[in-house]
Design a protein around this motif. Sequence first.
Motif, PDB file in Angstrom:
ATOM      1  N   LEU A 330       0.825  -1.198   0.000  1.00 55.45           N
ATOM      2  CA  LEU A 330       0.000   0.000   0.000  1.00 55.45           C
ATOM      3  C   LEU A 330       0.863   1.254   0.000  1.00 55.45           C
ATOM      4  O   LEU A 330       0.641   2.180  -0.801  1.00 55.45           O
ATOM      5  CB  LEU A 330      -0.913  -0.028   1.229  1.00 55.45           C
ATOM      6  CG  LEU A 330      -1.715   1.238   1.534  1.00 55.45           C
ATOM      7  CD1 LEU A 330      -2.690   1.551   0.408  1.00 55.45           C
ATOM      8  CD2 LEU A 330      -2.465   1.087   2.857  1.00 55.45           C
ATOM      9  N   LEU A 482      -9.659   3.582  -3.498  1.00 56.07           N
ATOM     10  CA  LEU A 482      -8.802   2.981  -2.481  1.00 56.07           C
ATOM     11  C   LEU A 482      -9.588   2.727  -1.207  1.00 56.07           C
ATOM     12  O   LEU A 482      -9.418   1.699  -0.546  1.00 56.07           O
ATOM     13  CB  LEU A 482      -7.610   3.896  -2.191  1.00 56.07           C
ATOM     14  CG  LEU A 482      -6.607   3.392  -1.162  1.00 56.07           C
ATOM     15  CD1 LEU A 482      -6.018   2.044  -1.573  1.00 56.07           C
ATOM     16  CD2 LEU A 482      -5.493   4.409  -0.940  1.00 56.07           C
ATOM     17  N   LEU A 485     -11.400  -0.522  -1.524  1.00 55.33           N
ATOM     18  CA  LEU A 485     -10.497  -1.655  -1.308  1.00 55.33           C
ATOM     19  C   LEU A 485     -10.241  -1.866   0.179  1.00 55.33           C
ATOM     20  O   LEU A 485     -10.267  -2.998   0.680  1.00 55.33           O
ATOM     21  CB  LEU A 485      -9.165  -1.413  -2.021  1.00 55.33           C
ATOM     22  CG  LEU A 485      -9.019  -1.805  -3.487  1.00 55.33           C
ATOM     23  CD1 LEU A 485      -7.659  -1.372  -4.000  1.00 55.33           C
ATOM     24  CD2 LEU A 485      -9.213  -3.305  -3.676  1.00 55.33           C
ATOM     25  N   ALA A 491      -8.784  -6.524   2.543  1.00 53.18           N
ATOM     26  CA  ALA A 491      -7.820  -5.654   3.229  1.00 53.18           C
ATOM     27  C   ALA A 491      -7.794  -5.946   4.720  1.00 53.18           C
ATOM     28  O   ALA A 491      -6.720  -5.978   5.348  1.00 53.18           O
ATOM     29  CB  ALA A 491      -8.163  -4.195   2.972  1.00 53.18           C
ATOM     30  N   VAL A 519      -1.948  -3.983  -2.550  1.00 50.14           N
ATOM     31  CA  VAL A 519      -2.996  -3.419  -3.402  1.00 50.14           C
ATOM     32  C   VAL A 519      -2.611  -3.567  -4.868  1.00 50.14           C
ATOM     33  O   VAL A 519      -1.428  -3.567  -5.219  1.00 50.14           O
ATOM     34  CB  VAL A 519      -3.241  -1.927  -3.072  1.00 50.14           C
ATOM     35  CG1 VAL A 519      -3.816  -1.767  -1.670  1.00 50.14           C
ATOM     36  CG2 VAL A 519      -1.967  -1.120  -3.228  1.00 50.14           C
ATOM     37  N   TYR A 553      -8.453  -8.130  -7.124  1.00 51.30           N
ATOM     38  CA  TYR A 553      -7.306  -8.975  -6.782  1.00 51.30           C
ATOM     39  C   TYR A 553      -7.250 -10.260  -7.609  1.00 51.30           C
ATOM     40  O   TYR A 553      -6.288 -11.016  -7.503  1.00 51.30           O
ATOM     41  CB  TYR A 553      -7.342  -9.343  -5.302  1.00 51.30           C
ATOM     42  CG  TYR A 553      -6.960  -8.234  -4.355  1.00 51.30           C
ATOM     43  CD1 TYR A 553      -5.632  -7.847  -4.196  1.00 51.30           C
ATOM     44  CD2 TYR A 553      -7.929  -7.570  -3.602  1.00 51.30           C
ATOM     45  CE1 TYR A 553      -5.279  -6.844  -3.322  1.00 51.30           C
ATOM     46  CE2 TYR A 553      -7.586  -6.566  -2.712  1.00 51.30           C
ATOM     47  CZ  TYR A 553      -6.264  -6.203  -2.579  1.00 51.30           C
ATOM     48  OH  TYR A 553      -5.904  -5.194  -1.706  1.00 51.30           O
TER      49      TYR A 553
END
Length: 560
Positions: A330, A482, A485, A491, A519, A553
Motif C-alpha cells: 500500500l 482505495l 479496497l 484488506a 494493493v 485482486y
Amino acid sequence: MTPETLFSLPGSTLPVPASLQEAVEHGEVFTRRWVVDSILDLVGYTADQDLAAKRLVEPACGAGAFLSAIVERLSASCRAHGRGLLDAIEAIEAFDLVEANVERSREAVADVLRAQGWGAAEVGKVVAAWVVQGDFLFQDAHGETADFVVGNPPYIRLEDVPDERMDAYRRVCSSMGGRADIYVGFFELGMRRLKPEGRLGFICADRWMRNQYGRGLRKLVTQRYSMDLVVTMHDVNAFEERVSAYPAITIIRNGRQGVAVAADTTGAFGAEQAQELTTWAAQSDKVLIKTPAFHAARLPHWFPGEDSWPQASPERLAMLEDLSDRFRLLEDEATGTRVGIGIATGADKVFLTEDSTVVEEDRLLPMAMVRDTTSGALSWGGTYLVSPWSRAGQLVDLDGFPLLAAYFEKHRAALSKRYVATKQPDRWYKTIDKVDATLTSRPKLFFPDMKLTIHPVLDEGGHYPHHNLYFIVSDVWDLRVLGGLLLSKVAEAFVEAYAVKMRGGTLRFQAQYLRKIRVPDPEGIPAGVRSALAAAFEKRDVQAATEAALAAYGLDELPD
C-alpha cells in the motif's frame, strides 16, 4: 540446598544459582509420545536411515520424553544396518541443566537399550556419552555439527534468570533482545549447530513469531534458514500436563527457503491425525488439506523479514502469500501513497480547544478526532489544535502572537513539566510532533486506531488528524476507490493476520499493520471494478466492497 548455593556446569565457567535450577524444574513441560514421534518423522529421523552415521542434539532432555523415542529409532537403525551400538557413541548429544533430569534420562535410555537386547557394558558407555549435565546455551560452539536438533526447549521467565547469567546468555545468543524468553536462545544456537540441510524440530511456544522479542530470531531465520513447517497446536493436549503455552511444532532447515507448510489444528488433533498430516506434508502435491482435526496449506515460501509474521488459517496464509507475491505494498513511492499517524501533543488539555477566540485565528487548526469518524463520514466536532508551528515547520516566535503567548504562558507550568519540554527548555511550548502544513489541505483517508472492523473515512481536505487517527494520502489513487479496497474484508484480512487483537476482538489499525496491505496497480483495475469500489465506499457497503475487491485482486473467494 539454599537459593544462594551455586553449582558448576560442563561447558560453562559461570556458576548457576539454585534459584535458576528451581525455575527450570518449575518450567518443565513433558511432551506426549505421539508429538515426539511426529517431530522425529517430520525432521526425517527414521530407522531406515543409517542414524549411527548422523548426529542428533537434544538441548534440554528433561526426563527423556524425546530421548526414549530417539534411542528406539537409533537402536532399530543399528540392527537394520548391521552396526554395533558403540558405532553410535557420537550419534546423540543430550543436555539438561538439572542433575536429577540427567539421571532420569540415562535410566530411561538404558531401559530402552536393555529391552532391545544390547549388552550392559556397551549400554553403560553410550548412555554416559550421550547424556550430560550442562547448559546448552553455554556449550562450546562446534559449528555445523548436527544433522538434527530436536526437543522441547525450557520455558523460563526472564525474571527468574539472574542478571549476570542473562547478560552471559545475551553475549552468546545475539537474537535474545528485549524481554526474550530463554527458548529464543535454544532456537538460535540449535539452528547454528545444524549442518547444511540439517533440520531443527521443536515443540515450543509460537509467541516469538509475532512478539517484539522475537524480531532478532525472525531475522536470523529468514536470512539464513528455511522455515519448512509450522503446526499451530494451541488447543491440542500436546503435553503430559495442561499448560497455556500456545505451542506449535516448528521445523527449520539449514538451507535456502523452499516450500513451507502451515497447519492449524483443533482439540481433536492426536496421534492418528498427526500421522495423516505428516504423510500429506511429505508426499502429497496438493496445496490444501482440510479435515475436522486440522487444516494445512502448502506455501511457495515463508513470509520474509523480521517484522511480525502473520497469524491466520492456513488457507488465509496461502492467500496472503499469493497476494504478497503478485501485488505491491500500500505504501509505495511509485504512487506517492503514504501511511502516517496524527499529531501527539503531550498535553491535549492545553493544545486542544473548542474556543475559536482563545488565540489568533491562524494559530487554530481544525483537528479531526476519532469521534468525528464514527458514522463512516467525517463529521467535524469543532476541535482545534492550538498550533505553535509555522507553515515552514518551525516554532513561531511568541512575540509575534500576543494571544498565543498569553495562552501558553497561562499553561506554562503544565507544558514545562513534559519530557519533551525538559529536554529542550527553550522550546517548552512545542508539541511532541511537528505539524505538516501540507497535510491539512490534502484529501486523505482516516483510520481510527482501535476498531472491531476496518473503518476508512474520507477527509476531502481541511482537517488535521489527532494521534488516535492514522491517515493515508496518495498522489495517484482516487481515494474513494482505495477506500473501497480498504473497506473490504480482503484488506481487513491483512490487518487481522498481523495485528494483535485486544479484548473483545478489537483490532489495532496502526500504521505498521496498514503498511502490510497489498494493493493492485490503480491503473490496472478495470473501470467497472473501480466504479463498484467507489460506490461501495460511499454507501459503506462492506459486502459490495469485498466482492469488488475480490475482482480487483483476481480472487474467487475469501477463505475462512
